[in-house]
Design a protein around this motif. Structure first.
Motif, mmCIF file in Angstrom:
data_model
loop_
_atom_site.group_PDB
_atom_site.id
_atom_site.type_symbol
_atom_site.label_atom_id
_atom_site.label_comp_id
_atom_site.label_asym_id
_atom_site.label_seq_id
_atom_site.Cartn_x
_atom_site.Cartn_y
_atom_site.Cartn_z
ATOM 1 N N SER A 41 7.106 8.785 -7.696
ATOM 2 C CA SER A 41 8.366 8.283 -8.228
ATOM 3 C C SER A 41 9.312 9.428 -8.572
ATOM 4 C CB SER A 41 8.114 7.433 -9.478
ATOM 5 O OG SER A 41 9.333 7.086 -10.105
ATOM 6 N N HIS A 42 10.454 9.497 -7.895
ATOM 7 C CA HIS A 42 11.456 10.514 -8.206
ATOM 8 C C HIS A 42 11.988 10.334 -9.618
ATOM 9 C CE1 HIS A 42 12.558 11.465 -3.722
ATOM 10 N NE2 HIS A 42 11.256 11.293 -3.904
ATOM 11 N N GLU A 43 12.114 9.109 -10.061
ATOM 12 C CA GLU A 43 12.613 8.820 -11.403
ATOM 13 C C GLU A 43 11.765 9.484 -12.472
ATOM 14 O OE1 GLU A 43 12.910 4.890 -14.352
ATOM 15 O OE2 GLU A 43 12.428 4.649 -12.222
ATOM 16 N N HIS A 44 10.472 9.558 -12.254
ATOM 17 C CA HIS A 44 9.546 10.053 -13.268
ATOM 18 C C HIS A 44 9.151 11.506 -13.054
ATOM 19 C CE1 HIS A 44 9.161 5.659 -13.626
ATOM 20 N NE2 HIS A 44 9.011 5.945 -14.906
ATOM 21 N N ALA A 118 6.974 -10.935 -16.874
ATOM 22 C CA ALA A 118 6.060 -9.812 -17.078
ATOM 23 C C ALA A 118 5.977 -8.994 -15.793
ATOM 24 C CB ALA A 118 4.678 -10.326 -17.461
ATOM 25 N N PRO A 119 5.871 -7.667 -15.909
ATOM 26 C CA PRO A 119 5.793 -6.839 -14.703
ATOM 27 C C PRO A 119 4.682 -7.237 -13.748
ATOM 28 C CG PRO A 119 6.213 -5.468 -16.619
ATOM 29 C CD PRO A 119 5.946 -6.860 -17.138
ATOM 30 N N ASP A 120 3.516 -7.625 -14.277
ATOM 31 C CA ASP A 120 2.420 -7.998 -13.372
ATOM 32 C C ASP A 120 2.710 -9.311 -12.653
ATOM 33 O OD1 ASP A 120 2.203 -9.562 -15.634
ATOM 34 O OD2 ASP A 120 0.026 -9.355 -15.815
ATOM 35 N N PRO A 124 3.703 -8.848 -7.058
ATOM 36 C CA PRO A 124 3.587 -9.177 -5.635
ATOM 37 C C PRO A 124 4.927 -9.158 -4.897
ATOM 38 C CG PRO A 124 2.230 -10.660 -6.944
ATOM 39 C CD PRO A 124 3.076 -9.887 -7.912
ATOM 40 N N ALA A 125 5.979 -9.647 -5.547
ATOM 41 C CA ALA A 125 7.302 -9.625 -4.919
ATOM 42 C C ALA A 125 7.804 -8.190 -4.775
ATOM 43 C CB ALA A 125 8.289 -10.451 -5.738
ATOM 44 N N LEU A 126 7.564 -7.356 -5.789
ATOM 45 C CA LEU A 126 7.954 -5.957 -5.705
ATOM 46 C C LEU A 126 7.225 -5.247 -4.578
ATOM 47 C CD1 LEU A 126 7.993 -4.930 -9.476
ATOM 48 C CD2 LEU A 126 9.968 -5.231 -7.985
ATOM 49 N N GLU A 127 5.947 -5.503 -4.452
ATOM 50 C CA GLU A 127 5.165 -4.855 -3.392
ATOM 51 C C GLU A 127 5.694 -5.230 -2.011
ATOM 52 O OE1 GLU A 127 0.614 -4.566 -1.625
ATOM 53 O OE2 GLU A 127 0.954 -5.425 -3.612
ATOM 54 N N SER A 141 1.102 5.066 -2.867
ATOM 55 C CA SER A 141 2.497 5.327 -3.210
ATOM 56 C C SER A 141 3.234 4.033 -3.522
ATOM 57 C CB SER A 141 3.189 6.062 -2.063
ATOM 58 O OG SER A 141 2.582 7.319 -1.835
ATOM 59 N N ILE A 142 2.993 3.000 -2.734
ATOM 60 C CA ILE A 142 3.598 1.696 -3.013
ATOM 61 C C ILE A 142 3.146 1.190 -4.380
ATOM 62 C CG2 ILE A 142 3.672 -0.728 -2.313
ATOM 63 C CD1 ILE A 142 5.355 1.019 -0.525
ATOM 64 N N ALA A 143 1.869 1.355 -4.680
ATOM 65 C CA ALA A 143 1.344 0.899 -5.974
ATOM 66 C C ALA A 143 2.030 1.627 -7.124
ATOM 67 C CB ALA A 143 -0.163 1.125 -6.030
ATOM 68 N N GLN A 144 2.302 2.924 -6.970
ATOM 69 C CA GLN A 144 2.994 3.659 -8.020
ATOM 70 C C GLN A 144 4.416 3.134 -8.238
ATOM 71 O OE1 GLN A 144 2.871 7.964 -7.720
ATOM 72 N NE2 GLN A 144 0.858 7.881 -6.742
ATOM 73 N N LEU A 145 5.114 2.841 -7.151
ATOM 74 C CA LEU A 145 6.489 2.350 -7.269
ATOM 75 C C LEU A 145 6.534 0.968 -7.916
ATOM 76 C CD1 LEU A 145 7.827 3.534 -3.802
ATOM 77 C CD2 LEU A 145 8.355 4.512 -6.047
ATOM 78 N N VAL A 146 5.513 0.166 -7.666
ATOM 79 C CA VAL A 146 5.433 -1.155 -8.290
ATOM 80 C C VAL A 146 5.074 -1.037 -9.769
ATOM 81 C CG1 VAL A 146 4.139 -3.322 -8.321
ATOM 82 C CG2 VAL A 146 4.875 -2.339 -6.136
ATOM 83 N N ASN A 147 4.097 -0.191 -10.072
ATOM 84 C CA ASN A 147 3.542 -0.145 -11.425
ATOM 85 C C ASN A 147 4.315 0.749 -12.384
ATOM 86 O OD1 ASN A 147 1.439 -1.862 -10.662
ATOM 87 N ND2 ASN A 147 0.179 -0.154 -9.949
ATOM 88 N N ARG A 148 5.286 1.533 -11.881
ATOM 89 C CA ARG A 148 5.999 2.450 -12.762
ATOM 90 C C ARG A 148 6.831 1.735 -13.815
ATOM 91 N NH1 ARG A 148 10.793 4.938 -8.863
ATOM 92 N NH2 ARG A 148 11.748 2.951 -8.271
ATOM 93 N N ARG A 149 7.066 0.439 -13.656
ATOM 94 C CA ARG A 149 7.776 -0.295 -14.697
ATOM 95 C C ARG A 149 7.037 -0.236 -16.033
ATOM 96 N NH1 ARG A 149 10.705 -2.847 -10.648
ATOM 97 N NH2 ARG A 149 12.666 -3.779 -11.361
ATOM 98 N N ALA A 150 5.730 -0.014 -15.989
ATOM 99 C CA ALA A 150 4.973 0.095 -17.236
ATOM 100 C C ALA A 150 5.458 1.284 -18.068
ATOM 101 C CB ALA A 150 3.483 0.230 -16.937
ATOM 102 N N ALA A 151 5.808 2.393 -17.394
ATOM 103 C CA ALA A 151 6.301 3.567 -18.112
ATOM 104 C C ALA A 151 7.675 3.309 -18.723
ATOM 105 C CB ALA A 151 6.360 4.770 -17.171
#
Length: 253
Positions: A41-44, A118-120, A124-127, A141-151
């Motif tokens: 994630s470039h954002e992070h 909720a992010p979870d 599936p739509a984000l993925e 990498s896809i999983a990181q982009l989906v799950n980074r909303r937790a941060a």
């Protein structure tokens, strides 16, 4: 004043970047943020600079802080500094992206039609959407982009993911709403799945975000950041957003 709106928006963005970071590195003229959990994630994982001191080797700073990653991103919030840095960074292979900071000055839209999720629940739509945008990206990498909303949940006092559903009940459009204790709010990552475009779902998400932000702080600043060269900035303008300044991103990957 326009200048004050830009100052408040940029201060919000700096604070948000710091608060959601796993690690902050202080630098001349700004700071770097790092997160090993979301290394893709470039954002992070980026430098966030304002006015680097004269003679600062910005590309060297990026190499020092981000050299262990597969990308380098340098965000520069001062317009004049970014334009001065641009030729040297271009020579070093960086791609230059100009962003427009836009503040909502129009009337608040009626209705809404979206709601918090909720992010979870949205994952599936984000993925699916990220796989459409980045078909070459590996699964991790896809999983990181989906799950980074937790941060992002740590970035501000109020962090909501909002979504609108299509006719079949599936999520068709979504965005994040961030708001601090003073009432300043940023709308970020507004996206619509390809199969749900031109059905009013993005309008529903944007209207809901604006309403929720205004309900908590009627006089608070509400803003977003748009690509200066892409069509969404004109879509936002038709919905009451006006440009108040520019920021810049330099990317090497």
């Amino acid at each position: 004043m326009v200048e004050e709106s830009l100052r408040v928006a940029l201060e919000f963005r700096r604070a948000f970047a710091r608060r959601q970071a796993a690690e902050v590195v202080e630098l001349p003229g700004g700071f770097g943020v790092l997160s090993t959990e979301f290394a893709y994630s470039h954002e992070h994982n980026q430098l966030v600079l304002d006015t680097p001191p004269s003679g600062t080797d910005v590309a060297g700073l990026a190499e020092e802080v981000l050299g262990h990653l597969g990308h380098r991103r340098i965000s520069v919030f001062d317009d004049a500094s970014a334009l001065a840095l641009a030729p040297g960074l271009a020579a070093a292979g960086y791609r230059h992206e100009t962003e427009v900071v836009m503040v909502h000055r129009g009337p608040l839209p009626a209705g809404g039609g979206a709601g918090p999720v909720a992010p979870d629940e949205l994952a599936p739509a984000l993925e699916r959407q990220w796989r459409h945008w980045l078909p070459w990206a590996p699964d991790d990498s896809i999983a990181q982009l989906v799950n980074r909303r937790a941060a992002r949940a740590a970035g501000a006092e109020r962090v909501l993911t909002l979504a609108a559903r299509g006719a079949g009940g599936e999520f068709g459009s979504w965005a994040d709403l961030y708001q601090d204790a003073a009432g300043t709010a940023q709308i970020e990552d507004l996206a619509t799945a390809e199969e749900h475009q031109r059905r009013g779902l993005a309008d529903a998400v944007l209207a809901t975000a604006l309403r929720l932000a205004a309900d908590r702080a009627p006089d608070g600043l509400r803003f977003l950041v748009a690509d200066a060269e892409d069509w969404p900035r004109h879509w936002y303008a038709r919905r009451g957003f006006v440009p108040v300044g520019r920021t810049h991103g330099f990317v090497l990957s």
